[in-house]
Design a protein around this motif. Structure first.
Motif, short mmCIF file in Angstrom:
data_model
loop_
_atom_site.label_atom_id
_atom_site.label_comp_id
_atom_site.label_asym_id
_atom_site.label_seq_id
_atom_site.Cartn_x
_atom_site.Cartn_y
_atom_site.Cartn_z
N UNK A 180 0.79 -1.36 -0.03
CA UNK A 180 0.11 -0.09 0.19
C UNK A 180 0.86 1.33 -0.01
N UNK A 181 1.93 1.10 0.94
CA UNK A 181 2.76 2.44 1.03
C UNK A 181 3.50 2.62 -0.47
N UNK A 182 3.94 1.57 -0.95
CA UNK A 182 4.73 1.51 -2.21
C UNK A 182 3.87 2.00 -3.34
N UNK A 183 2.63 1.52 -3.43
CA UNK A 183 1.66 1.95 -4.54
C UNK A 183 1.44 3.46 -4.32
N UNK A 184 1.17 4.05 -3.07
CA UNK A 184 0.72 5.27 -2.92
C UNK A 184 1.96 6.40 -2.95
N UNK A 185 3.05 5.88 -2.56
CA UNK A 185 4.17 6.70 -2.87
C UNK A 185 4.70 6.88 -4.21
N UNK A 186 4.18 5.71 -5.06
CA UNK A 186 4.68 5.70 -6.46
C UNK A 186 3.58 6.42 -7.45
N UNK A 187 2.49 6.94 -6.71
CA UNK A 187 1.47 7.66 -7.42
C UNK A 187 0.60 6.76 -8.37
N UNK A 188 0.47 5.43 -7.90
CA UNK A 188 -0.22 4.41 -8.69
C UNK A 188 -1.76 4.44 -8.40
#
Length: 244
Positions: A180-188
């Motif tokens: 979740x953090x990865x996707x959110x921080x990546x703007x996905x």
């Protein structure tokens, strides 16, 4: 229904995937890459490809290990998957070439591509997305979510759906939160469906026979996750030509 084995090469390996397409339909239509569970290209994966073709998609199921042959020995499978995950360059390259095979099919609209995967196949299509592949949608079913390159999430162009069993021992809550953090921080543009009562490999009718705790088929989650995939396809790939 046309089905055929298709040879291609990536990363020095001779690979053989499985193509399924309904040739009675007119016009180009969206293409879907199918990445199998960790054992490789088995009959269940081919059935999924045919099921997609029956709906009007061009479907191509990829090969991991060469010659289109699956592996059945866990002691042989696990080291290969661990190597793919430690350095995802190889599995990204193999998935990218399989996607190129799909895009070259005369019935396929190369501007409307999606990739789906099961278990390690879900990990594979997520790595494909992280590589910046030109796909509109990526769907992982009981897919491993971890990566050694979370910074690459910024390269994802697709809308991402992951379908996870709440009781999955392979994908614990902390892995879901990290994703979740990865996707959110990546703007996905991402979403995750969590299915209560479902464990790992919940789409595979044979998973319970493995005798592994937390692995079992869950019919309701199988049905609901497939419907969620089709909803995302409708949102991202548009209509399929239905003329016959």
């Amino acid at each position: 229904m046309k089905t055929e084995d298709v040879e291609y090469h990536a990363d020095g390996a001779r690979l053989v995937g499985y193509l399924a397409v309904d040739e009675t339909r007119a016009g180009r239509r969206p293409g879907v890459l199918v990445a199998p569970e960790g054992g490789g290209l088995v009959e269940l994966t081919k059935t999924i490809a045919r099921r997609l073709a029956e709906l009007g998609y061009v479907a191509f199921a990829m090969d991991y290990y060469g010659d289109g042959l699956p592996l059945s020995n866990r002691n042989a499978i696990i080291p290969k998957i661990e190597a793919f995950m430690a350095d995802p360059s190889t599995i990204r390259a193999r998935a990218a070439e399989a996607l190129a095979v799909l895009a070259r099919q005369p019935q396929c609209d190369p501007g409307r591509l999606a990739a789906i995967g099961y278990c390690f196949g879900g990990t594979t299509v997520l790595e494909l997305a992280r590589s910046g592949a030109d796909v509109k949608a990526v769907v992982g079913f009981h897919s491993g979510l971890a990566t050694t390159r979370p910074q690459d999430a910024r390269q994802i162009k697709a809308k991402v759906l992951t379908c996870i069993g709440a009781l999955d021992p392979i994908i614990p809550p902390e892995q879901r939160l990290a994703f979740e953090r990865e996707m959110t921080e990546g703007g996905v543009d991402w979403r995750m469906n969590l299915y209560g009562g479902a464990g790992h490999s919940f789409t595979n009718p044979n998973s319970g026979s493995l005798g592994m705790p937390g692995f079992d088929y869950h019919a309701d989650s199988d049905r609901l996750s497939w419907a969620a995939m089709l909803d995302l396809f409708g949102e991202t790939l548009g209509p399929i030509t239905v003329a016959k």
